[in-house]
Design a protein around this motif. Structure first.
Motif, short mmCIF file in Angstrom:
data_model
loop_
_atom_site.label_atom_id
_atom_site.label_comp_id
_atom_site.label_asym_id
_atom_site.label_seq_id
_atom_site.Cartn_x
_atom_site.Cartn_y
_atom_site.Cartn_z
N LEU A 26 0.83 -1.19 0.00
CA LEU A 26 0.00 0.00 0.00
C LEU A 26 0.87 1.25 0.00
CD1 LEU A 26 -2.69 -1.06 2.62
CD2 LEU A 26 -2.98 -0.90 0.14
N LYS A 27 0.42 2.26 -0.77
CA LYS A 27 1.13 3.52 -0.81
C LYS A 27 0.91 4.30 0.49
CE LYS A 27 0.83 3.97 -5.85
NZ LYS A 27 0.36 4.82 -6.97
N THR A 28 1.81 5.25 0.72
CA THR A 28 1.73 6.02 1.96
C THR A 28 0.42 6.78 2.06
OG1 THR A 28 4.14 6.29 1.94
CG2 THR A 28 2.88 7.79 3.33
N ASN A 29 -0.04 7.35 0.94
CA ASN A 29 -1.28 8.13 1.00
C ASN A 29 -2.48 7.24 1.27
OD1 ASN A 29 -1.12 6.94 -1.59
ND2 ASN A 29 -2.46 8.50 -2.47
N ARG A 30 -2.45 6.00 0.78
CA ARG A 30 -3.55 5.07 1.05
C ARG A 30 -3.55 4.65 2.52
NH1 ARG A 30 -7.24 5.50 -2.65
NH2 ARG A 30 -8.11 3.52 -1.93
N LEU A 31 -2.36 4.44 3.08
CA LEU A 31 -2.26 4.11 4.51
C LEU A 31 -2.76 5.26 5.36
CD1 LEU A 31 1.21 2.32 4.61
CD2 LEU A 31 -1.03 1.26 4.90
N ALA A 32 -2.46 6.49 4.94
CA ALA A 32 -2.91 7.66 5.69
C ALA A 32 -4.43 7.76 5.66
CB ALA A 32 -2.28 8.92 5.10
N ILE A 33 -5.03 7.48 4.51
CA ILE A 33 -6.49 7.52 4.40
C ILE A 33 -7.12 6.44 5.27
CG2 ILE A 33 -8.43 7.20 2.82
CD1 ILE A 33 -6.61 8.41 0.63
N MET A 34 -6.52 5.25 5.28
CA MET A 34 -7.04 4.17 6.13
C MET A 34 -6.94 4.55 7.60
SD MET A 34 -5.31 1.08 3.93
CE MET A 34 -5.63 -0.22 5.12
N GLY A 35 -5.81 5.16 8.00
CA GLY A 35 -5.67 5.61 9.37
C GLY A 35 -6.70 6.67 9.73
N LEU A 36 -7.01 7.54 8.77
CA LEU A 36 -8.03 8.56 9.00
C LEU A 36 -9.39 7.91 9.25
CD1 LEU A 36 -9.01 11.50 9.02
CD2 LEU A 36 -9.23 11.35 6.52
N PHE A 37 -9.70 6.86 8.54
CA PHE A 37 -10.98 6.18 8.74
C PHE A 37 -11.04 5.48 10.09
CE2 PHE A 37 -11.87 6.61 4.16
CZ PHE A 37 -13.20 7.00 4.24
N VAL A 38 -9.92 4.95 10.55
CA VAL A 38 -9.89 4.37 11.90
C VAL A 38 -10.21 5.45 12.93
CG1 VAL A 38 -8.44 3.28 13.65
CG2 VAL A 38 -8.27 2.54 11.26
N ALA A 39 -9.62 6.63 12.74
CA ALA A 39 -9.89 7.74 13.66
C ALA A 39 -11.34 8.18 13.57
CB ALA A 39 -8.95 8.91 13.35
N LEU A 40 -11.89 8.24 12.36
CA LEU A 40 -13.28 8.65 12.18
C LEU A 40 -14.24 7.65 12.83
CD1 LEU A 40 -13.29 9.93 8.48
CD2 LEU A 40 -13.52 11.29 10.57
N MET A 41 -13.93 6.36 12.75
CA MET A 41 -14.77 5.36 13.41
C MET A 41 -14.76 5.58 14.92
SD MET A 41 -16.33 3.31 11.32
CE MET A 41 -16.75 1.92 12.38
N SER A 42 -13.60 5.93 15.47
CA SER A 42 -13.50 6.16 16.91
C SER A 42 -14.27 7.41 17.32
CB SER A 42 -12.03 6.30 17.31
OG SER A 42 -11.28 5.16 16.94
N VAL A 43 -14.10 8.49 16.57
CA VAL A 43 -14.76 9.75 16.91
C VAL A 43 -16.28 9.61 16.76
CG1 VAL A 43 -15.07 12.15 16.22
CG2 VAL A 43 -12.77 11.16 16.32
N SER A 44 -16.73 8.94 15.70
CA SER A 44 -18.17 8.78 15.48
C SER A 44 -18.79 7.89 16.55
CB SER A 44 -18.43 8.21 14.09
OG SER A 44 -17.82 6.94 13.92
N ALA A 45 -18.00 7.01 17.16
CA ALA A 45 -18.53 6.18 18.26
C ALA A 45 -18.77 7.03 19.50
CB ALA A 45 -17.55 5.06 18.59
N TRP A 46 -17.94 8.05 19.70
CA TRP A 46 -18.10 8.92 20.88
C TRP A 46 -19.26 9.89 20.71
CZ3 TRP A 46 -12.21 10.13 20.48
CH2 TRP A 46 -11.48 9.00 20.89
N MET A 47 -19.67 10.15 19.47
CA MET A 47 -20.83 11.02 19.21
C MET A 47 -22.10 10.17 19.31
SD MET A 47 -19.14 12.99 15.93
CE MET A 47 -20.64 13.88 15.54
N ARG A 48 -22.49 9.86 20.53
CA ARG A 48 -23.55 8.88 20.74
C ARG A 48 -24.75 9.48 21.45
NH1 ARG A 48 -19.03 6.69 24.11
NH2 ARG A 48 -19.29 7.56 26.18
N ILE A 49 -25.91 8.95 21.09
CA ILE A 49 -27.18 9.34 21.72
C ILE A 49 -27.82 8.06 22.24
CG2 ILE A 49 -29.45 10.38 21.38
CD1 ILE A 49 -28.23 11.98 19.07
N PRO A 50 -28.11 7.93 23.54
CA PRO A 50 -28.69 6.69 24.08
C PRO A 50 -30.11 6.47 23.60
CG PRO A 50 -28.60 8.41 25.76
CD PRO A 50 -27.87 8.95 24.58
N LEU A 51 -30.40 5.21 23.27
CA LEU A 51 -31.74 4.82 22.82
C LEU A 51 -32.12 3.51 23.50
CD1 LEU A 51 -31.46 5.46 18.96
CD2 LEU A 51 -32.71 6.85 20.62
#
Length: 212
Positions: free
Chosen positions: A2-27
């Motif tokens: 994998l190219k460096t830019n592709r690895l960076a994009i994948m790392g960004l998605f890992v971070a986005l998954m983490s941040v979006s998990a913290w933006m939570r509303i209980p149901l």
């Protein structure tokens, strides 16, 4: 490799998954509290921008980080391997399966070519068009159908895991119809709307990434 830019994009998605998990509303649900997050939308975007293998690795890394104890999951009542005892763990499995399957669904068909990239020629006096694979030119319809694949996989895994958890862990069998509550319908509608929004911007984002 994998190219460096592709690895960076994948790392960004890992971070986005983490941040979006913290933006939570209980149901509330029949088996306790669940959380409204924006993780499915992130998984959809990963499916639309990454290759199937990249999407799988991204979601697997996110899942691994949570299982080793990092606070990247939505439900604060569980942590590390203890999250396996969460009735909503199936949705996390759904992310790991849904993102690559959505990407595979999208990439199964060649993208559209803009007019200025079509190669024209004459064959026995008849004009023909020769199409070649140019990344980044998928339309809204293709992206939205791939988004629906991700949503269906995520919800199928989530509901089945919740059903199995209630039956074999809690010892309280729950019918599938009970799990398909108003809350589940609301979550499905929310993810479908967000999936449409993501599908509307994904073609341009994909074209930008593929040119980088």
């Amino acid at each position: 490799m994998l190219k460096t830019n592709r690895l960076a994009i994948m790392g960004l998605f890992v971070a986005l998954m983490s941040v979006s998990a913290w933006m939570r509303i209980p149901l509330p649900t029949p088996l306790g509290m669940t959380y409204l997050t924006f993780q499915t939308a992130v998984a959809i975007l990963a499916a639309l921008l990454l290759t199937p293998w990249e999407a799988f690795i991204t979601m697997a890394v996110y899942l691994a980080l949570g299982l080793v104890g990092l606070p990247v999951f939505a439900n604060p009542a569980f942590a590390g391997l203890g999250y396996l005892a969460s009735p909503t763990f199936g949705y996390l499995i759904g992310f790991m399966l849904g993102a690559p399957l959505g990407s595979l669904f999208l990439n199964r068909t060649p993208p559209e070519l803009p007019d200025d990239l079509k190669v024209r020629g004459l064959l026995k006096g008849i004009e023909t068009e020769q199409t070649t694979h140019v990344p980044g030119q998928y339309n809204f319809g293709q992206c939205f159908m791939a988004a629906l694949v991700v949503i269906m996989v995520v919800f199928s895994c989530g509901i089945f895991y919740t059903w199995a958890y209630s039956r074999w862990v809690l010892g309280v069998p729950v019918a599938f119809a009970t799990l398909t509550t108003v809350t589940s319908a609301f979550l499905w509608l929310k993810d479908t709307v967000l999936g449409a929004l993501v599908a509307s911007i994904a073609p341009r984002l994909r074209a930008i990434i593929d040119r980088s």
